[in-house]
Design a protein around this motif. Sequence first.
Motif, mmCIF file in Angstrom:
data_model
loop_
_atom_site.group_PDB
_atom_site.id
_atom_site.type_symbol
_atom_site.label_atom_id
_atom_site.label_comp_id
_atom_site.label_asym_id
_atom_site.label_seq_id
_atom_site.Cartn_x
_atom_site.Cartn_y
_atom_site.Cartn_z
ATOM 1 N N ASN A 193 -86.713 -65.823 -6.657
ATOM 2 C CA ASN A 193 -85.342 -66.088 -6.248
ATOM 3 C C ASN A 193 -84.400 -64.909 -6.479
ATOM 4 O O ASN A 193 -83.481 -64.692 -5.694
ATOM 5 N N SER A 194 -84.590 -64.157 -7.573
ATOM 6 C CA SER A 194 -83.686 -63.034 -7.835
ATOM 7 C C SER A 194 -83.758 -62.011 -6.712
ATOM 8 O O SER A 194 -82.751 -61.420 -6.326
ATOM 9 N N LEU A 195 -84.954 -61.829 -6.164
ATOM 10 C CA LEU A 195 -85.133 -60.893 -5.052
ATOM 11 C C LEU A 195 -84.547 -61.467 -3.765
ATOM 12 O O LEU A 195 -83.777 -60.801 -3.074
ATOM 13 N N THR A 196 -84.882 -62.712 -3.446
ATOM 14 C CA THR A 196 -84.438 -63.273 -2.169
ATOM 15 C C THR A 196 -82.933 -63.512 -2.142
ATOM 16 O O THR A 196 -82.300 -63.384 -1.094
ATOM 17 N N LYS A 197 -82.334 -63.852 -3.293
ATOM 18 C CA LYS A 197 -80.896 -64.084 -3.322
ATOM 19 C C LYS A 197 -80.109 -62.788 -3.189
ATOM 20 O O LYS A 197 -79.091 -62.733 -2.505
ATOM 21 N N SER A 198 -80.585 -61.733 -3.832
ATOM 22 C CA SER A 198 -79.840 -60.476 -3.820
ATOM 23 C C SER A 198 -80.064 -59.668 -2.546
ATOM 24 O O SER A 198 -79.183 -58.931 -2.119
ATOM 25 N N GLY A 200 -81.781 -61.081 0.440
ATOM 26 C CA GLY A 200 -82.292 -61.932 1.503
ATOM 27 C C GLY A 200 -82.022 -61.431 2.904
ATOM 28 O O GLY A 200 -82.958 -61.251 3.703
ATOM 29 N N PRO A 201 -80.748 -61.172 3.276
ATOM 30 C CA PRO A 201 -80.470 -60.708 4.639
ATOM 31 C C PRO A 201 -81.144 -59.374 4.964
ATOM 32 O O PRO A 201 -81.637 -59.173 6.074
ATOM 33 N N GLU A 202 -81.176 -58.472 3.987
ATOM 34 C CA GLU A 202 -81.826 -57.173 4.197
ATOM 35 C C GLU A 202 -83.316 -57.344 4.433
ATOM 36 O O GLU A 202 -83.911 -56.737 5.334
ATOM 37 N N LEU A 203 -83.958 -58.184 3.617
ATOM 38 C CA LEU A 203 -85.393 -58.409 3.755
ATOM 39 C C LEU A 203 -85.719 -59.086 5.080
ATOM 40 O O LEU A 203 -86.717 -58.761 5.723
ATOM 41 N N ALA A 204 -84.878 -60.026 5.496
ATOM 42 C CA ALA A 204 -85.133 -60.773 6.731
ATOM 43 C C ALA A 204 -85.170 -59.863 7.943
ATOM 44 O O ALA A 204 -85.894 -60.132 8.911
ATOM 45 N N ARG A 211 -86.602 -64.231 8.808
ATOM 46 C CA ARG A 211 -86.213 -64.942 7.595
ATOM 47 C C ARG A 211 -87.298 -64.772 6.554
ATOM 48 O O ARG A 211 -88.430 -64.419 6.868
ATOM 49 N N VAL A 212 -86.944 -65.028 5.285
ATOM 50 C CA VAL A 212 -87.961 -65.099 4.240
ATOM 51 C C VAL A 212 -88.575 -66.494 4.273
ATOM 52 O O VAL A 212 -88.009 -67.431 4.849
ATOM 53 N N GLY A 213 -89.745 -66.634 3.658
ATOM 54 C CA GLY A 213 -90.466 -67.899 3.738
ATOM 55 C C GLY A 213 -89.994 -68.919 2.728
ATOM 56 O O GLY A 213 -89.277 -68.612 1.764
ATOM 57 N N LYS A 214 -90.423 -70.156 2.952
ATOM 58 C CA LYS A 214 -90.151 -71.268 2.048
ATOM 59 C C LYS A 214 -91.487 -71.860 1.595
ATOM 60 O O LYS A 214 -92.506 -71.700 2.272
ATOM 61 N N PRO A 215 -91.504 -72.541 0.439
ATOM 62 C CA PRO A 215 -92.764 -73.142 -0.016
ATOM 63 C C PRO A 215 -93.441 -74.001 1.039
ATOM 64 O O PRO A 215 -94.670 -74.008 1.148
ATOM 65 N N ALA A 216 -92.658 -74.717 1.846
ATOM 66 C CA ALA A 216 -93.254 -75.576 2.871
ATOM 67 C C ALA A 216 -94.032 -74.773 3.899
ATOM 68 O O ALA A 216 -95.003 -75.283 4.480
ATOM 69 N N ASP A 217 -93.637 -73.526 4.156
ATOM 70 C CA ASP A 217 -94.375 -72.689 5.107
ATOM 71 C C ASP A 217 -95.801 -72.448 4.627
ATOM 72 O O ASP A 217 -96.745 -72.433 5.425
#
Length: 247
Positions: A193-198, A200-204, A211-217
């Motif tokens: 979460n620390s990576l995806t929150k800080s 997220g838009p850049e990584l996407a 987008r980044v993935g979710k556990p359901a994926d």
Amino acid sequence: MSKVAVVTGGARGIGRGCAHALAERGFDLVLVDLLAPEMARTRGELEGMGVRCLTFEADVADHARAKAIAAEVEAQWGRCDVLVNNAGKANPKGILDCTEEEFDRTIAINLKSCFNYIQAFVPLMRKGGGGRIVSMSSLNAHTGGVTSAVSKFSYAAAKAGIIGMTRSLAKELGPEIAINCVCPGIIETEVGNSLTKSRGPELAKKIALGRVGKPADVARVVAFLAAEQPNFITGQDIKIDGFQWEI
């Protein structure tokens, strides 16, 4: 009697998602984790879905404990149809900073745990006529621990070991047991979460699906490998990353 699935690291994150996906398909669940409060929460969710759930507070690196859990599952429910080796541990340290103890622990949690639970549950699977195993590798097994990765070389080494184990055991355990592994990319979990929150838009922007993935994926793919009939897939490592180039 309902089929039974064992999920290590099932208290939260991807493991919790896998447990939910399997419960939706009618599996009773066995959860193994060290996080007792989170595991109790997940157990309540699963029982609310109408399936049975056993929980075991355990260190997945403990070989004897894995054997004891398998014996208890056999005594209570008499079968194991699916094993999901999901438990894992991050290690962000580089080669010059990582201690021997930290390296050994990373290998034990991520790789040795797969050995522990596969060896413990394969005899029970065979008694029931076969089964499915899905182990959690990582995109890092293919790319290495890139600059932004939550974990670096020791984690990547352990996850690459899972791919080698999967390919070898597919030959050894077939045709009764199919075994595959999945390689998630960046997934929104408590660990990441620390990576995806800080970022997220850049990584996407560097992921083809935007987008980044979710556990359901990840859970949907694990459930497909575990539950769909017929199945002609074994010995494979399947990337679940939205097609991510190096980040």
